[in-house]
Scaffold this motif. Structure first.
Motif: not given
Length: 686
Positions: A526-544
């Motif tokens: 997500s991007n807000r020009p002049g105010k900053g940006a955000e990178i969100a990683l969506r990860i599964p709670l477990t891999l098993a």
């Protein structure tokens, strides 16, 4: 069963000590007069030095001794804690880690430079703590001319001390460094020769020490064996007491004394005093043993590979239990069904317990970035404040370890590209100090870890121009903002004007994408020009192992992660016909797009007479999945896809069913994205 190599155990404990030292130094850098942090860093260095010497890491012990000596001067008030000293010990801490990992490396030149930096920092502190000018009158200390304090120290090490590498003579040498002392050894506990264990320690020591040392300084001598020994420290200043000689061995048994002789030998007062002393000593020993026992059971160190092996066994148990449940359902035998249900409950509880064992708070990961933010501040010349949120959020330990490198790249990218220099921030009406926020939260079966900054944001036009210049994008090609933002993860892509130690080579964000995809996760920008940006990683709670909803589409069976399921609806034939060309479902006043999995998977089979819609969500986005049949819940052991299918975005893995068949696990994030694209196309047509 194989036992752990003591050297490996030391490396694990040394890593924890180095983390403790680093966090203490970073806290001390913010509050240079914090006595607790000074003591914490000193104790960490002291323990690391002693443990290193005990396990044969002599180079580590010798180098750490210099840093310990420096902080000992700070503790005693001889020099103040300074930013220069913190920086020098932080650099030395990195060298200590190298000595732990490779004790035989050639580090001579590096050590000379680090010790020079450390000595320079001590000199700076000494100048800041220079004595007052000669014209000032300095009052003599209150205890000037008074004799030193006198301490009586009794200590007994555990019988297996020498087997574990503990040398009692080092403790005596450390006590001698504090001041003159008189040492008496008690050998009364040594058994006869035929009963003697040559590896055991039977001695006990009594030391009378004359030194202006505090009780804590004496305790520090025994710091890293304190939990396993008995230690008595008494202040006997003013008493004419010397070290007690070792007690004489007990006399040989004699004939019982007469009552008169017994009366002469022990008065009632003496007996009462002896009994009280014995009772007090027994109570103290019992309390000490109880405290040590409680500490021993608080935690148990287990190698990660053993947990992984146990998780694999639990997964196989879940598959076998699923097979048993299927057989029990097909056989009209109540006893078999009862046993099947009991085993199902036990396997479910075992799976839940296993999952908890593997879960650790993300705070253990976030702590590492305090040092990174500090180093980035010095490298970029920018003022950076790192804020962490949601540290108590828990994730699978394996996942957390694999997230470390991607987060490093994202944080470095935010510091280099996102945050502006102080003068530019002030001109834009922002505070001089730029903020990078590391946050974690759980959303259903996912953990979302985001890195945001309050910088200039991402220049989409510049990203597009760079992509066209690199041949990643055709000139004039139409892109949405989100598609343009995703270009920053393309291999070799970078908007940096020149290559620096931080960025410019176009490999960092590519590593992020590959790692997150290997974890079956997704990346949102997500991007807000002049105010900053955000990178969100969506990860599964477990891999098993996950709870899943088993559905049928045509002749195939698929698993939908149950944590993503919101509700299930029936799609009547009339609604199916009305929604042709639109694929939108009205759900409590809101339009929800849905996908016909039968058409998406090209099953070639006619639709069921009563189709079902499974509404799934990831974050705030949701879609409906049209299936032919909902079979029921299913404990799903996740198996990786083959090399031929690992690029198929629709599926995140596979599982083995109770009848031996294979069901594919749907990737909800990619299906939601497909549903949103379909909705956007429909809205454009309308």
């Amino acid at each position: 069963m194989s036992t752990l190599d003591p050297i490996d155990v030391f490396r694990i404990e040394a890593g924890e000590l180095l983390e403790q030292i680093e966090q203490g130094l970073l806290d001390l850098e913010q509050r240079l007069d914090d006595r607790d942090q000074i003591d914490s860093v000193f104790r960490g260095l002291h323990t690391l030095k002693g443990s290193g010497a005990m396990f044969g890491f002599d180079a580590l012990a010798a180098f750490t001794h210099h840093c310990e000596t420096a902080f000992d001067q700070v503790r005693k008030g001889l020099v103040p804690a300074t930013l220069e000293l913190v920086a020098a010990v932080l650099a030395a801490r990195d060298h200590m880690r190298a000595l732990v990992e490779d004790a035989n490396g050639d580090y001579a030149k590096q050590e000379i430079a680090l010790l020079a930096q450390l000595n320079a920092a001590i000199d700076i502190g000494a100048r800041k703590a220079s004595p007052p000018s000669q014209t000032e009158t300095v009052a003599p200390p209150e205890n000037a001319g008074a004799p030193p304090r006198r301490w009586r120290i009794r200590f007994t090490l555990p019988p297996n001390a020498m087997i574990n590498g503990v040398n009692p003579l080092t403790f005596l040498d450390d006590l001698r460094e504090l001041g003159p002392c008189e040492i008496v050894v008690d050998a009364g506990g040594v058994p006869p020769l035929d009963q003697l264990d040559p590896t055991a320690l039977y001695l006990r020591w009594t030391v009378v020490l004359d030194a202006d040392a505090s009780r804590s300084e004496i305790e520090d001598v025994f710091l890293f064996v304190m939990d396993d020994m008995t230690l008595e420290i008494d202040d006997i200043r003013g008493l004419s007491e010397v070290a007690e000689p070792p007690p004489a061995p007990p006399p040989a048994p004699e004939a019982p004394a007469t009552p008169a002789a017994q009366t002469q030998a022990a008065t009632p007062e003496a007996n009462a005093a002896t009994e009280a002393k014995t009772s007090t000593e027994a109570k103290t020993a019992a309390e000490a043993n109880g405290a040590r026992a409680r500490r021993a059971v608080e935690s148990v160190r287990v190698p990660a590979d053993r947990l992984d092996e146990l998780m694999d066994r639990v997964g196989e148990l879940v598959i076998a239990q699923s097979r048993l449940s299927q057989i029990a359902a097909a056989v009209a035998n109540e006893e078999l069904r009862a046993v099947s249900e009991e085993i199902e409950n036990l396997s479910s509880e075992l799976r839940a317990t296993m999952m908890v064992l593997r879960m650790v708070p993300v705070g253990t990961l976030f702590e590492r970035f305090r040092r990174l933010a500090r180093d980035l501040q010095h490298e970029t010349g920018k003022q950076i404040e790192l804020v962490t949120e949601g540290e108590s959020t828990e994730m699978d330990k394996t996942v957390i370890e694999r997230l470390a490198d991607p987060l490093v790249h994202i944080v470095r990218n935010a510091a280099d590209h996102g945050l502006e220099p102080p003068e530019e921030r002030v001109a834009a009406g922002k505070p001089e100090v730029g903020r990078i926020t590391l946050a974690a939260r759980q959303s259903g079966g996912e953990v979302i870890i985001s890195v945001s900054d309050d910088g200039r944001g991402i220049n989409c036009e510049r990203v597009r121009a760079k992509a066209e210049a690199n041949g990643l994008l055709a000139p004039g090609q139409t892109l949405s903002e989100q598609e343009a933002l995703q270009l920053i993860f393309a291999p070799g892509f970078s908007t940096a004007a020149q290559v620096t130690s931080l960025s410019g080579r176009g490999v960092g964000m590519d590593v992020v994408k590959k790692t997150i995809e290997s974890l079956r996760g997704a990346i949102d920008v997500s991007n807000r020009p002049g105010k900053g940006a955000e990178i969100a990683l969506r990860i599964p709670l477990t891999l098993a192992i996950i709870d899943g909803l088993l559905v049928r589409v045509g002749a195939g069976r698929y698993v939908i992660p149950l944590s993503a399921v919101e509700e299930c609806l029936e799609l009547s034939p009339d609604e199916d016909l009305r929604s042709r060309g639109r694929s939108l479902l009205s759900l409590r006043g809101a339009l929800v797009p849905f996908l016909r999995l039968r058409e998406m998977f090209q099953t070639g089979a006619p639709p069921a007479s009563h189709q079902k819609v499974v509404v799934v969500a990831t974050g705030a986005d949701r879609i409906g999945l049209v299936v032919d049949q909902i079979i029921g819940d299913h404990q799903t052991v996740i198996k990786s896809m083959s090399k031929l299918h690992e690029d198929v975005a629709t599926f995140s893995g596979a599982t083995i069913l109770g009848d031996g068949g294979v069901a594919l696990i749907l990737d909800i994030a990619s299906l939601v994205a497909a549903g949103q694209d379909q909705e956007a196309r429909l809205r454009a047509i309308a």
